[in-house]
Design a protein around this motif. Structure first.
Motif, PDB file in Angstrom:
ATOM      1  N   ALA A  36       0.835  -1.209   0.000  1.00 20.03           N
ATOM      2  CA  ALA A  36       0.000   0.000   0.000  1.00 20.03           C
ATOM      3  C   ALA A  36       0.868   1.257   0.000  1.00 20.03           C
ATOM      4  O   ALA A  36       0.544   2.247  -0.673  1.00 20.03           O
ATOM      5  CB  ALA A  36      -0.928  -0.020   1.209  1.00 20.03           C
ATOM      6  N   LEU A  37       1.983   1.235   0.742  1.00 23.11           N
ATOM      7  CA  LEU A  37       2.884   2.383   0.739  1.00 23.11           C
ATOM      8  C   LEU A  37       3.514   2.585  -0.636  1.00 23.11           C
ATOM      9  O   LEU A  37       3.649   3.725  -1.115  1.00 23.11           O
ATOM     10  CB  LEU A  37       3.971   2.191   1.796  1.00 23.11           C
ATOM     11  N   LEU A  38       3.903   1.499  -1.290  1.00 23.56           N
ATOM     12  CA  LEU A  38       4.468   1.606  -2.634  1.00 23.56           C
ATOM     13  C   LEU A  38       3.433   2.135  -3.621  1.00 23.56           C
ATOM     14  O   LEU A  38       3.747   2.972  -4.489  1.00 23.56           O
ATOM     15  CB  LEU A  38       4.990   0.241  -3.087  1.00 23.56           C
ATOM     16  N   LEU A  39       2.206   1.662  -3.517  1.00 20.91           N
ATOM     17  CA  LEU A  39       1.151   2.133  -4.420  1.00 20.91           C
ATOM     18  C   LEU A  39       0.817   3.596  -4.141  1.00 20.91           C
ATOM     19  O   LEU A  39       0.471   4.334  -5.076  1.00 20.91           O
ATOM     20  CB  LEU A  39      -0.088   1.257  -4.261  1.00 20.91           C
ATOM     21  N   ARG A  40       0.900   4.018  -2.899  1.00 23.90           N
ATOM     22  CA  ARG A  40       0.680   5.435  -2.601  1.00 23.90           C
ATOM     23  C   ARG A  40       1.751   6.298  -3.260  1.00 23.90           C
ATOM     24  O   ARG A  40       1.459   7.378  -3.795  1.00 23.90           O
ATOM     25  CB  ARG A  40       0.680   5.662  -1.090  1.00 23.90           C
ATOM     26  N   ALA A  41       3.008   5.823  -3.194  1.00 27.75           N
ATOM     27  CA  ALA A  41       4.078   6.562  -3.864  1.00 27.75           C
ATOM     28  C   ALA A  41       3.828   6.630  -5.369  1.00 27.75           C
ATOM     29  O   ALA A  41       4.071   7.667  -5.999  1.00 27.75           O
ATOM     30  CB  ALA A  41       5.428   5.904  -3.577  1.00 27.75           C
ATOM     31  N   LEU A  42       3.316   5.537  -5.940  1.00 26.98           N
ATOM     32  CA  LEU A  42       2.987   5.537  -7.360  1.00 26.98           C
ATOM     33  C   LEU A  42       1.848   6.513  -7.658  1.00 26.98           C
ATOM     34  O   LEU A  42       1.890   7.264  -8.646  1.00 26.98           O
ATOM     35  CB  LEU A  42       2.595   4.125  -7.798  1.00 26.98           C
ATOM     36  N   ARG A  48       1.010   9.186  -5.969  1.00 24.32           N
ATOM     37  CA  ARG A  48       1.528  10.545  -5.860  1.00 24.32           C
ATOM     38  C   ARG A  48       2.328  10.932  -7.094  1.00 24.32           C
ATOM     39  O   ARG A  48       2.268  12.071  -7.570  1.00 24.32           O
ATOM     40  CB  ARG A  48       2.405  10.659  -4.620  1.00 24.32           C
ATOM     41  N   ALA A  49       3.113   9.993  -7.623  1.00 22.94           N
ATOM     42  CA  ALA A  49       3.905  10.282  -8.810  1.00 22.94           C
ATOM     43  C   ALA A  49       3.010  10.534 -10.023  1.00 22.94           C
ATOM     44  O   ALA A  49       3.316  11.384 -10.873  1.00 22.94           O
ATOM     45  CB  ALA A  49       4.854   9.129  -9.099  1.00 22.94           C
ATOM     46  N   LEU A  50       1.891   9.813 -10.122  1.00 20.87           N
ATOM     47  CA  LEU A  50       0.965  10.036 -11.232  1.00 20.87           C
ATOM     48  C   LEU A  50       0.224  11.363 -11.086  1.00 20.87           C
ATOM     49  O   LEU A  50      -0.015  12.064 -12.088  1.00 20.87           O
ATOM     50  CB  LEU A  50      -0.047   8.886 -11.295  1.00 20.87           C
ATOM     51  N   GLY A  51      -0.141  11.703  -9.863  1.00 19.85           N
ATOM     52  CA  GLY A  51      -0.888  12.939  -9.647  1.00 19.85           C
ATOM     53  C   GLY A  51      -0.023  14.181  -9.664  1.00 19.85           C
ATOM     54  O   GLY A  51      -0.511  15.273  -9.970  1.00 19.85           O
ATOM     55  N   GLU A  52       1.256  14.050  -9.317  1.00 17.80           N
ATOM     56  CA  GLU A  52       2.173  15.192  -9.295  1.00 17.80           C
ATOM     57  C   GLU A  52       3.429  14.840 -10.083  1.00 17.80           C
ATOM     58  O   GLU A  52       4.500  14.588  -9.511  1.00 17.80           O
ATOM     59  CB  GLU A  52       2.535  15.553  -7.853  1.00 17.80           C
ATOM     60  N   PRO A  53       3.329  14.761 -11.406  1.00 16.62           N
ATOM     61  CA  PRO A  53       4.498  14.342 -12.200  1.00 16.62           C
ATOM     62  C   PRO A  53       5.654  15.320 -12.143  1.00 16.62           C
ATOM     63  O   PRO A  53       6.794  14.949 -12.434  1.00 16.62           O
ATOM     64  CB  PRO A  53       3.921  14.246 -13.623  1.00 16.62           C
ATOM     65  N   SER A  54       5.396  16.567 -11.753  1.00 17.44           N
ATOM     66  CA  SER A  54       6.469  17.558 -11.713  1.00 17.44           C
ATOM     67  C   SER A  54       7.360  17.405 -10.484  1.00 17.44           C
ATOM     68  O   SER A  54       8.471  17.934 -10.451  1.00 17.44           O
ATOM     69  CB  SER A  54       5.876  18.972 -11.740  1.00 17.44           C
ATOM     70  N   VAL A  55       6.869  16.700  -9.471  1.00 17.82           N
ATOM     71  CA  VAL A  55       7.635  16.510  -8.233  1.00 17.82           C
ATOM     72  C   VAL A  55       8.376  15.172  -8.300  1.00 17.82           C
ATOM     73  O   VAL A  55       7.815  14.165  -8.752  1.00 17.82           O
ATOM     74  CB  VAL A  55       6.701  16.549  -7.006  1.00 17.82           C
ATOM     75  N   SER A  56       9.625  15.170  -7.852  1.00 17.47           N
ATOM     76  CA  SER A  56      10.410  13.944  -7.882  1.00 17.47           C
ATOM     77  C   SER A  56       9.786  12.890  -6.973  1.00 17.47           C
ATOM     78  O   SER A  56       9.437  13.164  -5.818  1.00 17.47           O
ATOM     79  CB  SER A  56      11.847  14.233  -7.442  1.00 17.47           C
ATOM     80  N   SER A  57       9.647  11.683  -7.510  1.00 20.70           N
ATOM     81  CA  SER A  57       9.056  10.583  -6.737  1.00 20.70           C
ATOM     82  C   SER A  57      10.100   9.745  -6.019  1.00 20.70           C
ATOM     83  O   SER A  57       9.743   8.825  -5.277  1.00 20.70           O
ATOM     84  CB  SER A  57       8.243   9.672  -7.668  1.00 20.70           C
ATOM     85  N   LEU A  58      11.382  10.056  -6.220  1.00 17.67           N
ATOM     86  CA  LEU A  58      12.432   9.267  -5.583  1.00 17.67           C
ATOM     87  C   LEU A  58      12.387   9.336  -4.059  1.00 17.67           C
ATOM     88  O   LEU A  58      12.517   8.302  -3.395  1.00 17.67           O
ATOM     89  CB  LEU A  58      13.802   9.714  -6.101  1.00 17.67           C
ATOM     90  N   PRO A  59      12.200  10.519  -3.435  1.00 20.43           N
ATOM     91  CA  PRO A  59      12.117  10.530  -1.964  1.00 20.43           C
ATOM     92  C   PRO A  59      10.978   9.676  -1.422  1.00 20.43           C
ATOM     93  O   PRO A  59      11.120   9.041  -0.374  1.00 20.43           O
ATOM     94  CB  PRO A  59      11.919  12.022  -1.631  1.00 20.43           C
ATOM     95  N   ARG A  60       9.844   9.652  -2.127  1.00 20.66           N
ATOM     96  CA  ARG A  60       8.721   8.837  -1.652  1.00 20.66           C
ATOM     97  C   ARG A  60       9.071   7.356  -1.707  1.00 20.66           C
ATOM     98  O   ARG A  60       8.707   6.583  -0.817  1.00 20.66           O
ATOM     99  CB  ARG A  60       7.483   9.122  -2.497  1.00 20.66           C
ATOM    100  N   ALA A  71      -5.188  12.588  -4.292  1.00 18.96           N
ATOM    101  CA  ALA A  71      -3.768  12.800  -4.583  1.00 18.96           C
ATOM    102  C   ALA A  71      -2.946  11.548  -4.325  1.00 18.96           C
ATOM    103  O   ALA A  71      -1.992  11.256  -5.058  1.00 18.96           O
ATOM    104  CB  ALA A  71      -3.239  13.957  -3.741  1.00 18.96           C
ATOM    105  N   ASP A  72      -3.312  10.779  -3.285  1.00 22.35           N
ATOM    106  CA  ASP A  72      -2.568   9.559  -2.970  1.00 22.35           C
ATOM    107  C   ASP A  72      -2.835   8.452  -3.976  1.00 22.35           C
ATOM    108  O   ASP A  72      -1.989   7.568  -4.171  1.00 22.35           O
ATOM    109  CB  ASP A  72      -2.926   9.058  -1.573  1.00 22.35           C
TER     110      ASP A  72
END
Length: 382
Positions: A30-36, A38-50, A130-131
Motif C-alpha cells: 500500500a505504501l508503494l502504491l501510494r508513492a505511485l 503521488r507520482a501520477l498525480g504530481e508528475p512535476s515533483v520527484s518521486s524518488l524521496p517517496r 492525490a494519494d
C-alpha cells in the motif's frame, strides 16, 4: 498444490505467522502504491524521496520473513523429516520454505493492489485523490513492478536465512552457551563511547554555528552532523551489546550457589543469548527511534507526518513479530530438554518460573539498551 497440502496441516502458530507476513506485505505494498499514485498525480515533483521512504518498511518485512523462514524447520521438524524422506534435499527444502513466505507476501500485495484499483474507481474520498493518482492513467507495468518487490525481497531473505552449508534446524539442536570474548566486546563498547562523546560534542553550547545543520525528513527538524553521526554510532554499539548483556545477565543469575530456578533460568538465557540478542537489539533500536520521533512531534504540534508515523509503527511491529517468532523457535528447540526434566521429576511450576525469569531478565536488558538509545535519540532531536 504442495503449499495447499501444507496449509491443511497448519497449527494456530503457523497460521498466525502466515497472516502476519501477508498483512505486513499488504501494508508495504500500500505504501508503494501510494508513492505511485503521488507520482501520477504530481508528475512535476520527484518521486524518488517517496520511494526511498518505502525502503525501511520493506527492509523490515524482509527481516521478518527471514526470521519466520528460519523458524519453520525448528517449529515443524516433522514436516522437514517428511520432505527429506520424500527425497527433498537441503536446497529444495529451503526453496520450499522461501516459496511459502513469498506466496503469503504475494497474496498480501495482490489484496493491496485490488483495494487500490477499487478506490481509484471514483469511490474514494476526495482527500485520497492525490494519494491514488485519480484522474491520471495507470500504466499496467508500474504497479506490477512495484508489487513484485515485496515477495521478491521476502523470498530472497527467507532463502538466505539459513546458510546452505549448515544443517537444517530441526528443533533437536541445543546450542552451547556462547562466549563473548574481549574482542567481541571491544568493538561495540568503542562505538558506544565514541558515539556518545561525539553526540555530546555536537550538542555543546554554540555547536549550531559551527556547521551546516542537517534537515531531517518526516518533520523532525534540524540537527548537527556530529550529533546525528554520534547517535548512529552509539545506537549501533548498544545494539551489538545486547547479546553480550543477555549472556552476562544469565551468568549473573547462575552466580554463586543458585537455586534450581536461577540455575535453569541463567543457563538457558546464556545459551539463548546469541539467538535472542539480534531480534531484541532490532526491536530496541527501532522502538527507541520511533519513541524519540513521537516525543519530538508531541513537543511541536503540527510537525508530524501521518505517513512517517505509519511506517515507523510498521517497522516496530515487524521487529516485535520477529522477536516473538524467534522466541517460539527457541521454545521449540528446548522442548526435548523440558520433557527430559519433567521425566526426571522436575515440577512444571519450576519450568514456568524459569521461563518467566528469563523473560524478565531479557526485558530488563531491552529497557536498558532501548532506553539509552531513546535518550540519545531525544538528545539528537532536541
Amino acid at each position: 498444490m504442495l503449499y495447499f497440502r501444507l496449509a491443511r496441516g497448519y497449527r494456530p502458530a503457523d497460521l498466525g505467522r502466515w497472516l502476519l507476513t501477508a498483512t505486513a506485505a499488504a501494508l508495504v505494498a500500500a505504501l508503494l502504491l501510494r508513492a505511485l499514485g503521488r507520482a501520477l498525480g504530481e508528475p512535476s515533483v520527484s518521486s524518488l524521496p517517496r520511494l526511498l521512504w518505502c525502503l525501511p518498511p520493506l527492509a523490515a518485512v524482509g527481516w521478518f520473513a527471514a526470521v519466520a523462514a528460519r523458524a519453520v524447520p525448528a517449529a515443524r521438524p516433522e514436516r522437514i523429516n517428511g520432505l527429506t524422506a520424500a527425497g527433498a534435499g537441503p536446497v529444495r527444502i529451503r526453496l520450499l520454505v522461501a516459496g511459502e513466505i513469498a506466496l503469503a507476501c504475494t497474496l498480501g500485495s495482490a489484496l493491496a493492489l485490488l483495494l487500490f484499483l477499487v478506490l481509484r474507481n471514483d469511490i474514494a474520498d476526495p482527500s485520497l485523490a492525490a494519494d491514488l493518482g485519480m484522474g491520471s492513467p495507470l500504466p499496467a507495468a508500474a504497479p506490477i513492478t512495484l508489487l513484485v518487490l515485496v515477495p521478491l525481497v521476502a523470498g530472497v531473505s527467507a532463502a538466505c536465512a539459513v546458510p546452505l552449508g549448515d544443517p537444517l534446524p530441526t528443533g533437536r539442536e541445543h546450542p552451547a552457551p556462547t562466549g563473548f570474548g574481549p574482542l567481541r566486546l571491544a568493538l561495540p563498547t568503542g562505538l558506544l563511547v565514541t558515539g556518545t562523546a561525539l553526540e555530546l560534542y555536537g550538542l555543546r553550547p554554540g555547536a549550531s554555528v559551527d556547521g551546516r545543520p542537517v534537515s531531517l525528513p518526516g518533520g523532525l527538524g534540524d540537527t548537527g552532523v556530529a550529533a546525528l553521526v554520534g547517535w548512529a554510532l552509539a545506537a549501533l554499539g548498544l545494539a551489538l551489546l545486547t547479546a553480550p548483556l543477555l549472556a552476562l545477565t544469565g551468568r549473573l543469575l547462575a552466580l554463586g550457589r543458585p537455586t534450581p530456578l536461577r540455575l535453569l533460568a541463567g543457563r538457558g538465557l546464556t545459551a539463548e543469548a546469541s539467538r535472542i540478542g539480534t531480534p531484541l537489539a532490532v526491536l530496541g533500536l527501532t522502538g527507541a527511534a520511533v519513541l524519540a520521533a513521537f516525543r519530538y512531534w508531541i513537543g511541536r504540534p503540527g510537525s508530524s507526518e501521518t505517513l512517517t508515523s505509519v511506517e515507523g509503527l510498521l517497522v516496530v511491529a515487524c521487529a516485535l513479530a520477529a522477536l516473538l517468532v524467534r522466541a517460539a523457535e527457541v521454545r521449540s528447540a528446548r522442548r526435548d530438554v523440558s520433557s527430559t526434566l519433567l521425566r526426571l521429576g522436575a515440577a512444571p511450576g519450576l519450568l514456568i518460573g524459569a521461563a518467566a525469569l528469563r523473560v524478565l531478565a531479557a526485558g530488563t536488558v531491552l529497557l536498558l539498551t532501548g532506553g539509552l538509545t531513546a535518550v540519545l535519540a531525544a538528545g539528537a532531536l532536541a
